[in-house]
Scaffold this motif. Structure first.
Motif, short mmCIF file in Angstrom:
data_model
loop_
_atom_site.label_atom_id
_atom_site.label_comp_id
_atom_site.label_asym_id
_atom_site.label_seq_id
_atom_site.Cartn_x
_atom_site.Cartn_y
_atom_site.Cartn_z
N PHE A 221 0.85 -1.20 0.00
CA PHE A 221 0.00 0.00 0.00
C PHE A 221 0.89 1.25 0.00
N ASN A 224 3.18 1.39 -3.18
CA ASN A 224 2.50 1.78 -4.42
C ASN A 224 2.26 3.28 -4.46
N ILE A 225 1.85 3.83 -3.33
CA ILE A 225 1.61 5.28 -3.27
C ILE A 225 2.91 6.03 -3.50
N LEU A 226 3.99 5.54 -2.87
CA LEU A 226 5.30 6.16 -3.04
C LEU A 226 5.76 6.10 -4.50
N LEU A 227 5.61 4.93 -5.12
CA LEU A 227 6.03 4.75 -6.51
C LEU A 227 5.29 5.71 -7.44
N LYS A 228 3.97 5.75 -7.30
CA LYS A 228 3.19 6.59 -8.21
C LYS A 228 3.42 8.07 -7.93
N PHE A 229 3.65 8.40 -6.65
CA PHE A 229 3.95 9.79 -6.33
C PHE A 229 5.30 10.18 -6.94
N ALA A 232 5.06 10.79 -10.61
CA ALA A 232 4.36 12.02 -10.94
C ALA A 232 5.18 13.25 -10.58
N VAL A 236 5.92 16.82 -12.43
CA VAL A 236 5.58 18.13 -11.88
C VAL A 236 6.81 19.04 -11.92
N LEU B 171 -6.48 8.72 -0.05
CA LEU B 171 -5.22 8.22 -0.63
C LEU B 171 -5.32 6.71 -0.75
N GLU B 204 -4.79 8.44 -6.11
CA GLU B 204 -3.57 7.62 -6.16
C GLU B 204 -2.35 8.51 -5.93
N GLY B 205 -1.20 7.87 -5.74
CA GLY B 205 0.02 8.64 -5.52
C GLY B 205 0.25 9.69 -6.59
N ARG B 206 -0.12 9.34 -7.81
CA ARG B 206 0.12 10.27 -8.92
C ARG B 206 -0.85 11.45 -8.90
N VAL B 208 -1.73 13.16 -6.14
CA VAL B 208 -1.54 14.03 -4.98
C VAL B 208 -1.27 15.48 -5.41
N LEU B 209 -0.42 15.65 -6.41
CA LEU B 209 -0.03 17.00 -6.82
C LEU B 209 -0.75 17.47 -8.09
#
Lengths: 337, 337
Positions: A221, A224-229, A232, A236, B171, B204-206, B208-209
């Motif tokens: 969990f 996955n959030i870390l990877l997708k963040f 992205a 940005v 999230l 999703e993580g992507r 957030v921003l």
């Protein structure tokens, strides 16, 4: 057949990999579409096509679809590995379906309760990538799963990424062993006691890209959030740079002069360079690429598969786990939960 | 007295805030050190000093230290709020101690089971910040805590950040409501049913921003890792830019031309601009700044406190929660778990 740009970009990446990496690629899917795509890319007629019928689409429930469509491309591709006709599967489609197909068709490696997806991140130290496990396979983890992720990650870091004695960290919210949620506190104890893991302590969010750690374990969990963040945030940042850099006349001139250097910056931030994530713990090499993968990502994903094969990752994980089981039996260890 | 640069940088930020923001600052701590620091900064003698004795150091266990040191600066500062002598506390020291002192001395707002730390992130859309809650107060959460975070975050987003009808996201690792760990799946149902929350789905993580969400709720474990990762990743990107941009003669010339634009990029990526995180849910305004805060961060943290006071954040949260309690009683609702 999976992913946003299939089959066109997948075929393009595969053609390039076969030409440049000296691997033999089997393309699994609808023969007509694939043949037409190969022709458009002026690809070699030597690339082998394996017919499959159907795809698991993005909205579908994996287990249901995999059973209803036994000849879906992901099922057929997994069978090629099972039958020994292929050494690895690369897939850009439904990642949940890829994972389920791998589990159903290939099964788990001995000693592994749950497979995990490992993603390799570049760090601030050149040549010192870090592997994060798990980035999405198992969302509700037990401490012993994370312990197994640590071993699989260490094997991968040592034999594929070339780190001598991989330093393992536990993703957490503080350095002290008392910090974290229930899972983190219990996992910390387990990692500390395991002499075959070079556990150097908790890794905070800020340490992920520091290069201090070679392997960082977490539940799927958070991972996955870390990877997708992370994926992205690179975008940005690039957008901020694109907006701010050419402002004003001086800015336009400067930006023009910096074109080659900016391209290099984009490359270092671009996740397409990394190709895909590894599904570790199943009895076959599986690379799960991003749904948005285009030819360069697919090329890199195939290279990743080749490296995992060349460095005999599966055998190494098995060897480490057999040792583990023997030790557990001999000492009747209660350290596993 | 807390943080890596206390009291020197804290005092510098406070002097600037008193001069520029029209706020009245009380500096809590060792009078001699503070006076000497004010003198060094040529600060006004009108800045009031409130004597305190002792600090909770970074390694110390908050609850134990707070009780052993009743006159520690953080305890004294909280008491100023409790007694109505101050409207808010800004603190750059041990964040666990700040949280514990706030709970012990100020107590919780009615209707709030657990306070949360909210961090405001800039998004890719200019003028559309997102507040992430919780980023470290509560690591093992229940669905109803996240539901309360959503309400507190919405109040903050609406009244302080000026978003008309704040869009709330949960999230998670996928868009579908079946996705996620146990906490996320149960929280999704709760948020969907609550008519006073403008819940638009999973983030999703992507996302957030992306600027699509105004408020994103998560447990403090995930949120803290995300916050610290985000802070560090900005640094990593800036380092890559610093390394790659001036390469070659063209690069050096271009970089020189771009100096003002690069400064603006650094500002947009710099977390010092944001000042600090808000501890919401306690009966007083508390801003928790980074331990590494220097004068600009402290200035911004004081501005943040001022905004929270001016927009009557506490009263708004209370109003929302009183409504909630009444509704729950009237319908004997079982939607809370």
């Amino acid at each position: 057949m999976g992913g946003d740009y299939a089959p066109h970009e997948i075929v393009a990446g595969a053609i390039r990999a076969q030409a440049e990496l000296g691997v033999e690629v089997l393309l699994v899917g609808d023969p007509e579409q694939i043949r037409s795509s190969i022709a458009q890319h002026h690809g070699s007629s030597q690339i082998e096509i394996v017919a499959a019928d159907g795809v698991v689409a993005m909205g579908e429930e994996p287990l249901v679809s995999l059973k209803r469509k036994p000849n879906a491309s992901i099922n057929v591709a997994m069978d090629l590995v099972k039958e020994g006709r292929a050494d690895a599967v690369v897939c850009a489609g439904h990642s949940g379906a890829a994972m389920a197909a791998a589990l159903l068709r290939l099964g788990r490696l001995p000693g592994i309760d749950r497979p995990a997806i490992g993603a390799v991140f570049p760090t601030i130290m050149a040549g010192k990538p870090v592997i994060i496990m798990d980035v999405g396979a198992i969302v509700d983890c037990r401490p012993k799963y994370l312990e197994q992720f640590a071993i699989m990650g260490s094997v991968y870091s040592k034999y594929v990424l070339g780190m001598e004695e991989p330093k393992v960290g536990l993703l957490n919210i503080g350095e002290e062993e008392c910090k974290g949620n229930d899972l983190a506190i219990r996992t910390h104890q387990l990692l500390r006691k395991n002499s075959r893991i070079n556990f150097i302590g908790n890794a905070e969010g800020r340490d992920v890209l520091s290069g201090q750690f070679d392997v960082i374990v977490c539940d799927g969990f958070v991972g996955n959030i870390l990877l997708k963040f992370a994926e992205a945030v690179g975008e940005v940042m690039l957008q901020i740079i694109r907006e701010e850099l050419p402002q004003g006349i001086q800015g336009q001139l400067g930006t023009a002069l910096l074109k080659p250097n900016l391209k290099r910056i984009k490359q270092r931030m671009d996740h397409a360079e990394h190709g895909g994530a590894l599904l570790l713990g199943v009895a076959g090499i599986c690379i799960i690429s991003h749904g948005s993968s285009q030819a360069p990502s697919i090329f890199n994903a195939i290279r990743l598969a080749q490296e995992a094969i060349d460095h005999r990752v599966l055998e190494r994980i098995k060897a480490n786990h057999f040792k583990k089981s023997k030790k557990s039996v001999a000492t009747n260890s209660s350290s596993e939960e």
